[in-house]
Design an enzyme around this catalytic site. Structure first.
Site, PDB file in Angstrom:
ATOM      1  CE  LYS A   1      11.291  19.717 -21.493  1.00 17.29           C
ATOM      2  NZ  LYS A   1      11.823  18.910 -22.648  1.00 17.29           N
TER       3      LYS A   1
ATOM      4  CD  GLU B   1       5.730  30.169 -31.569  1.00 16.50           C
ATOM      5  OE1 GLU B   1       4.850  29.632 -32.291  1.00 16.50           O
ATOM      6  OE2 GLU B   1       6.931  29.933 -31.665  1.00 16.50           O
TER       7      GLU B   1
ATOM      8  CB  CYS C   1       4.948  27.211 -35.502  1.00 16.36           C
ATOM      9  SG  CYS C   1       5.989  28.643 -35.124  1.00 16.36           S
TER      10      CYS C   1
ATOM     11  CD  GLU D   1       1.601  23.145 -36.358  1.00 13.91           C
ATOM     12  OE1 GLU D   1       2.311  24.141 -36.578  1.00 13.91           O
ATOM     13  OE2 GLU D   1       1.398  22.706 -35.205  1.00 13.91           O
TER      14      GLU D   1
END
Length: 482
Positions: free
Chosen positions: A182, A256, A290, A387
């Site tokens: 997906k 992750e 990331c 973040e």
């Protein structure tokens, strides 16, 4: 080359199948804000069809993928790699049009890199010991087998769509699993090119199925009774929600997730080398990566010197059209992402951080945020803890190596990081003490042969390296008579 692209079907069971719903999604260029394509949005019934196809390809003695030997799987993967590599430039340009990634890096990470990942795991499929006979303490023996975990739901984000998809697809195929991918809606046009490569390579029907979708498709996949394992890359909040479902179902999951990595600049570091490295280590893909080192920890004795150097680096970037090879920083993927990053910049101002970069004029159209550096950042500030996922750095002073380590370990994340020093052994000693899944000394580059993943809020499990295939395998012991 850059024509409007409209897709009306999904790649399921080795063929193009019509959607079972009517919802569509407009893909918009982040640099021009123009619609560049349209795709159907998969719903629960489309996911059901994809999972059923993956199951047929896996189960039973006549199922094509289950019946394939490791060498036959490797052959198919190498054909797939060649087909992806032949489309590397096309994939790179298409991804750049969708998410703003600078074209200088996009073909590598969205074409040539994924092909290399496929070839690496094809090699592992050929050499892995799939079965071994062990002597038993009873005087008999045990046949110990590695077997595929089953149908894999692979859910990937928009920032590195092809690379992150292949870190899941390649080890899954090598293990003998089948996959339902997906992709994120923002970067779904390139997923159709991946499907074309799979078809050209002759992957058996149902081995790889691709259904672009949003929340409904993702939730259906994660909880689907026909799925045996979930592999997800994305935000920490989404990862926590997925982990809760998989925990209840006792379903294996690889996550992750986000990061807030630190670049520890030691007192002996060469600042010219530091700033040259930070161009990619801290700003790659417009800050939408990331593992980036977005917290710069500088020794108090050299704090203003480090801050000035990082500021000059950020001010020197060329911001503009991501399809221009001269562009270093392009737009963010969406208006929503731009607004989110600007919200963090506003919070830094309100909490007392000192902005040191100049305010440059942005292009008149597009979702741009200029590279931004803040000094005088205290560890409790929002921009030092959360973040941001944009081109924003926080620079914080420290007075000793021990304090630098405490700051580096002072968030809930543990994904990446760097140490900068003239003494590599000293840097390695510091790196060993940072609680993180990966860290570089005087640089940072993912290694296909080594595991990548996070600790804490940065995720569960590892991808890449021989460790990456372990998540797609189950162990079976067959006890044999004497």
């Amino acid at each position: 080359m850059d024509t409007y692209i409209e897709r009306t079907s999904y790649y399921i069971d080795g063929d193009w199948q019509q959607p079972l719903g009517s919802e569509t999604y407009a893909v918009v260029s982040p640099s021009t804000e123009d619609e560049i394509g349209r795709i159907p949005v998969a719903g629960a019934k489309d996911v059901d069809a994809a999972v059923a196809a993956a199951r047929r390809a896996l189960d039973g003695p006549d199922a094509p993928w289950a019946a394939a030997s490791p060498a036959e799987r490797a052959d198919a993967m190498e054909r797939f790699a060649a087909a992806v590599e032949a489309r590397a430039d096309q994939l790179g340009r298409l991804v750049t049009r969708q998410n703003g990634m600078p074209i200088s890096m996009s073909p590598l990470v969205n074409g040539y890199g994924p092909a290399a990942i496929l070839r690496y795991y094809a090699g592992l499929a050929r050499t892995l010991q799939w079965e071994e006979r062990r002597p038993s303490f009873t005087g008999t023996s045990t046949l110990v087998r590695r077997e595929p975990v089953g149908v894999v739901a692979a859910i990937v984000p928009w920032n590195y769509p092809q690379a992150l998809a292949m870190t899941k697809i390649a080890p899954a195929l090598a293990a003998g699993c089948t996959v339902v991918l997906k992709p994120a809606l923002e970067t779904s046009l390139d997923a159709y090119v991946l499907a074309e490569a799979a078809a050209e390579a002759g992957l058996p029907p149902g081995v790889l199925n691709i259904v672009p979708g949003g929340l409904e498709a993702g939730e259906t996949l994660v909880s689907h009774p026909g799925v045996d394992k979930v592999a997800f890359t994305g935000s920490t909040p989404a990862g926590r929600a997925i982990a809760e479902v998989c925990g209840r179902l006792l379903r294996p999951v690889t996550l992750e997730l986000g990061g807030k990595s630190a670049a520890i600049v030691l007192d002996d570091a060469d600042l010219e080398a530091v700033t040259a490295g930070l161009a990619t280590v801290s700003f790659a893909n417009n800050g939408q990566t990331c593992h980036l080192s977005t917290r710069i920890l500088a020794p108090a004795s050299r704090y203003e010197e480090v801050l000035d150097a990082v500021t000059a680096l950020a001010d020197g970037f060329t911001v503009g059209d991501p399809l221009d090879p001269a562009t270093a920083v392009g737009p963010l993927v969406s208006a929503r992402q731009r607004d989110r990053v600007e919200g963090y910049i506003a919070s830094a101002h309100s909490e007392g951080a000192r902005r040191t970069t100049r305010r440059t004029r942005r292009p008149d159209r597009g979702w741009y945020v200029e590279p931004t550096v803040f000094g005088d950042v205290r560890p409790e500030m929002t921009i030092a803890q959360e973040e941001i996922f944009g081109p924003v750095l926080a620079v914080t002073p420290y007075s000793s190596d021990e304090e630098a380590l405490a700051l580096a370990n002072g968030t809930e994340f543990g994904l990446g990081g760097t140490v900068w020093t003239a003494d590599v052994e000293r840097g390695a000693d510091i790196a060993r003490r940072v609680r993180t899944g990966s860290i570089g000394v005087n640089g940072y580059a993912l290694d296909l042969h080594s595991p990548f993943g996070g600790r804490g809020a940065s995720g569960l499990g590892r991808e890449l390296g021989p460790e990456g295939i372990s998540a797609y395998l189950e162990w079976k012991s067959v006890y044999l008579p004497s």
